[in-house]
Enzyme design. Structure first.
Site, mmCIF file in Angstrom:
data_model
loop_
_atom_site.group_PDB
_atom_site.id
_atom_site.type_symbol
_atom_site.label_atom_id
_atom_site.label_comp_id
_atom_site.label_asym_id
_atom_site.label_seq_id
_atom_site.Cartn_x
_atom_site.Cartn_y
_atom_site.Cartn_z
ATOM 1 N N LEU A 153 14.372 38.331 56.433
ATOM 2 C CA LEU A 153 13.384 37.402 55.876
ATOM 3 C C LEU A 153 12.021 38.057 55.643
ATOM 4 C CD1 LEU A 153 14.274 34.162 57.882
ATOM 5 C CD2 LEU A 153 15.180 34.958 55.688
ATOM 6 N N TYR B 264 13.763 56.536 46.310
ATOM 7 C CA TYR B 264 14.603 55.330 46.239
ATOM 8 C C TYR B 264 15.978 55.642 45.651
ATOM 9 C CZ TYR B 264 16.375 50.888 44.436
ATOM 10 O OH TYR B 264 17.180 49.821 44.124
ATOM 11 N N PHE C 242 2.379 49.118 28.962
ATOM 12 C CA PHE C 242 1.945 50.486 29.261
ATOM 13 C C PHE C 242 2.606 51.429 28.264
ATOM 14 C CE2 PHE C 242 1.545 48.128 33.198
ATOM 15 C CZ PHE C 242 0.295 48.496 33.637
ATOM 16 N N GLY D 25 5.485 59.736 34.348
ATOM 17 C CA GLY D 25 6.803 59.813 34.970
ATOM 18 C C GLY D 25 7.744 58.682 34.626
#
Length: 310
Positions: free
Chosen positions: A33, A141, A201, A267
Site C-alpha cells: 500500500l 529499472y 518535450f 536520453g
C-alpha cells in the site's frame, strides 16, 4: 484456480485481480500500500498488507492463500528513481522477485512476472521489437527487470517450473496515477479537462506503443490459463507519436489542444513498439481496445473524479 496478485492494489494489478475474479478464480492480493489503494480491491478479495521485500511476511501470506498462480506485479516502477537509487530499485525488482519465486516454490505455484517491454530493449532495437531482440536496457529499472526474468528462467531449469514473463508496453487506463512517462495519457487528459495546454518535450514525433490496461489484464488471464513457460511482448505493435496522442485526447475532450513545446529530455528513446505475434500464436491474445476508445475511458474516469473502482 486460486490466484494471488502481488501489487494487486495498484494500477495494473487491481485490473488483473478484477479480471481473475470475473473469470471465477479465488483471488487474494498482496500489496504494501505504498502506492496501491485498498479501495481498488474488489470486496470479495482477501488483501494481505505486506511487501515482497519482506520474505517472511510474503511467505506467510502465500502459505495462507495457497495459490496455484501468482501474478507478480509488485515493483518499483519509476525509471528516474532507479537511476537515483539503483540498489533500492534492485532490492524490490530483483530480490523481491526472488522472494516471490521462493514463496511460490514452497506451495508449488506458477509465477507470471510483469516485466517491461519499453525499458528492457533499449534505443537501438528494431521496430516493432520482437522477443528475440537482445535486451540492452539503459537504466537500472530495465536492468533489474531483465535480471528478474533470468531468475525465472533459472528456476524453470533448476526446479522444472513453468514461470513466464510478460513484457508490457506503455500501459494506460483508469486508476493510473498520472506520473512518469507511462502516465502521459492521464496527464494529457487531466490537462484537457482543466483547459490547460499539454507539455511536449522535443518535437513530439517520438513514439510509444500504448496498450489499454483491460487488454493487459486479459493477457495475464490468458497466461494463467496455460502451463506454458515463456517470454511474451504485450503490446499493440503500433507506434503512436506524442502529437498523434494529443489529437486523440483532443477528440475525447471535444476540442483542439494547443501543446506547449519544451526542450527534449536527454536520453529519451525516440521510438518504441512491441511485436506481439508470439503471444498471439502461443496464447491467442491480442490487444482489442483502440487508442481512441481507451483514451475516452481515461477521460471519462478523470471527469468522474478518478474513483478507485470503475
Amino acid at each position: 484456480m486460486r490466484t494471488l496478485v502481488t501489487g494487486g492494489a495498484g494500477f495494473i494489478g487491481s485490473h488483473v485481480a478484477d479480471a481473475l475474479v470475473a473469470g471465477g478464480d479465488e483471488v487474494a492480493v498482496l500489496d504494501d500500500l505504498s502506492r496501491g489503494r485498498p479501495g481498488r480491491v474488489d470486496p470479495s478479495v482477501t488483501l494481505f498488507n505486506a511487501a515482497v521485500t519482506d520474505a517472511d511476511a510474503l511467505a506467510e501470506a502465500v502459505e495462507q492463500a495457497k495459490p496455484q498462480v501468482i501474478c507478480h506485479l509488485a515493483a518499483q516502477i519509476d525509471v528516474r528513481v532507479s537511476v537515483d537509487a539503483p540498489a533500492a530499485d534492485a532490492a524490490v525488482n530483483v530480490v523481491g522477485t526472488v522472494n516471490v519465486l521462493e514463496a511460490a516454490r514452497a506451495v508449488g505455484a506458477r509465477v507470471l512476472f510483469a516485466s517491461t517491454g519499453g525499458a528492457i530493449y533499449g534505443g537501438g532495437a528494431s521496430i516493432p521489437t520482437t522477443e528475440d531482440e537482445q535486451p540492452a536496457p539503459e537504466a537500472p529499472y530495465g536492468t533489474a527487470k531483465y535480471c528478474a526474468e533470468q531468475y525465472l528462467a533459472l528456476y524453470n531449469r533448476l526446479h522444472g517450473t513453468a514461470h513466464a514473463a510478460l513484457r508490457l508496453a506503455n500501459v494506460y487506463g483508469p486508476r493510473q496515477d498520472p506520473t512518469g512517462e507511462a502516465g502521459v495519457v492521464g496527464i494529457f487528459c487531466g490537462k484537457a479537462l482543466r483547459g490547460e495546454r499539454p507539455t511536449v518535450f522535443g518535437d513530439g514525433r517520438q513514439t510509444r506503443d500504448y496498450v489499454y490496461v483491460g487488454d493487459v489484464a486479459e493477457a495475464f488471464l490468458a497466461a494463467a490459463r496455460t502451463e506454458t513457460p515463456g517470454v511474451w511482448n504485450i503490446g499493440t505493435g503500433r507506434e503512436t507519436s506524442v502529437l498523434e496522442l494529443i489529437d486523440v485526447v483532443g477528440q475525447a475532450a471535444g476540442r483542439t489542444l494547443d501543446p506547449e513545446f519544451l526542450p527534449a529530455r536527454p536520453g529519451e528513446v525516440l521510438r518504441s513498439a512491441l511485436d506481439a505475434e508470439r503471444v498471439r500464436a502461443d496464447l491467442g491474445w491480442s490487444a482489442r481496445t483502440s487508442l481512441a476508445d481507451g483514451v475516452r475511458e481515461v477521460y471519462r474516469w478523470i471527469e468522474a473524479g478518478s474513483p478507485d473502482r470503475v
